[in-house]
Each structure stands twice: as C-alpha cells, then as structure tokens.
Design an enzyme around this catalytic site. Sequence first.
Site, PDB file in Angstrom:
ATOM      1  N   TYR A  97       0.862  -1.015  -0.175  1.00 26.42           N
ATOM      2  CA  TYR A  97       0.001   0.247  -0.022  1.00 26.42           C
ATOM      3  C   TYR A  97       1.061   1.422   0.152  1.00 26.42           C
ATOM      4  CZ  TYR A  97      -3.931   3.142   1.820  1.00 26.42           C
ATOM      5  OH  TYR A  97      -4.781   4.116   1.824  1.00 26.42           O
ATOM      6  N   LYS A 121      -1.111  -1.121  -4.345  1.00 26.19           N
ATOM      7  CA  LYS A 121      -1.998  -0.067  -4.252  1.00 26.19           C
ATOM      8  C   LYS A 121      -1.279   1.320  -4.462  1.00 26.19           C
ATOM      9  CE  LYS A 121      -5.795   1.702  -1.492  1.00 26.19           C
ATOM     10  NZ  LYS A 121      -5.490   3.073  -1.341  1.00 26.19           N
TER      11      LYS A 121
END
Length: 301
Positions: free
Chosen positions: A133, A163
Amino acid sequence: MNGLIAATYAPMHNDKSLNVDIIPLYGNFLTQNGVKGAFINGSTGDFASLNTEERKALASAWGKVKSQDLFVIDHVGHTSIDVAKELATHSADRVDGIAAIAPFYFRLSRLDKLVEYCKEIAACAPNIPFYYYHIPELSGASFSMVDFLELATPQIPNLGGIKFTNNNIVDYQYAKDFNKGSANILFGYDEIFLSSLPYGANGWVGSTYNHLAPLYLSIRNAFNDGNHELAAALQQKSMEFVDLLNAKGGFSGAAKSFMKVLGVDCGPSRFPHTTLTDLQIEEIHNALIALGITPYLSKLR
C-alpha cells in the site's frame, strides 16, 4: 483483481461501536453499482482508529460476503510488524488478498527494510496475493515503486502488486511497465482517475467509488470512445464532489456521513473525523443537485 475497488468505511452504530450487520447490504450496494472489489480496513476505513479485534471482525464479516462478483482485499498494515502478521494470519483464509502500508511512526529510510517488512507479512498469508500500500503522503515512505518491485519481486512469491495512492504518474507508469506488466498496479487517486487511462490502467482503489461508481464508469467509457472533452468534464464533477465534502469539516467524515443518502448508513465517524448532521447532509445533497452530480451517484436498488 481489477475494475473499480471501493475503499470501504467501517460501519458503526450510534455509540461508535462496529456495525458489521450492515456489511451484506453494503456488499450488495457495491456490486449493484458496478464495483468489483472492496478494499477494507484502509485509510478510508479508519484502520488507525480501530483496535486489532475490530479489524479482525471486519475482515471476518467481509469474508462472508465476498463472491465471484466482489473480491475483498484486507489492509493489515500496522506500526507493529507483529500485529500486522497477526492480522495477515487471521485473513489468510477469509479474504482474496491482503495489503500493508509502510510503518508510519518510526518511518523507514531504507528500501530493503520496507521489503523485509512486506516479506514477513506476506508470508503469513502465502496462498493469496499481497499488495504493498503505497501512500507516501501518510506513510512517509517515498521510495520509487520500480525500485521496490525490482527488490521485492524475487523475495515475495505472492506479491500481487501495489495499491498506488500517489499523484506521481511517471512512477506509476514505470511500475506498471515493470517486467512487462507482471505486477498489478492499482491506481489510488480518485481525483485524477482520468490521468491513469492513457497508461492502460484497469484497476482502481478509492473512497469515492462508494459514492460515484457510475461517474467513473462513464469517464472510462467516454475516454474509450475518444470523447476526451466529456471525460474531462465528468472528471471535474469528481473533483467538485471531493471539494464540496472536504469543505464540510473534512472529506473522510463527511463522505462517510453522506453514505446515508445512498441507502447504506455507515453511522458516525471516530475522532478526529467529523460526523455531519442531517441538515449538513441535506445541504450537500442540494449542492450536488445544483452541480449536476446527482445523476452519477451510486444507488441502492
């Protein structure tokens, strides 16, 4: 894991305890509006304001509603690697993928330490994809994602991708092109959704996909049809939506409160986010009507 992926809210009762009973309705709402996945326990889901058992409860509840129409990625990152590994182990047989943000208090200054952190967490759920992330604005981990992929790919067998919540389009493109596109790079910046399309983006994670999924699907369709003027005009509506809610005491709390209008009452927000009154929500709705945005709102059918 592609298409629109909604970064989901943590539904709560009026006393700010978790309300997992609404999650089946929430899941149906997302699929009805063309959303393909749910990214749970992330920034939108106030993971930093939840305790470990609450995050596990959300993962368990979403795991029960995942289907071939809605996949679930659970964010398990934590300032404690041991807690992150505990969360990853819990989710290993419940969801379709896990993700982890870099430690954000004792921030990492070396890329190899980030890869070590990710490797240990990913190993706790070896049979499902792991996503890093990347959100440097909050984590402070401002590494090149191509460099991350080069170092992490040989070490993390179940590395699914990234992400990518950053407005650095150049870094995004290089990461997406890495090793002939072997990593799934999920674009995570709603306000510049359109900017990702020329680079072949086919997966997006964002909070406003809860509210405006039809709008983003219309942007993509307009772009694919070569109607770039319409695509840009629709993207402007996304920006206006974010600006309007942000002006009401902060986007996160306002956007969660606005879910009530769409038929999924996610309840109040925890500190430090603001929970809007019914009057404030009505004012926002009226403003959205004036801006011509309401035809693009997601709806509970």
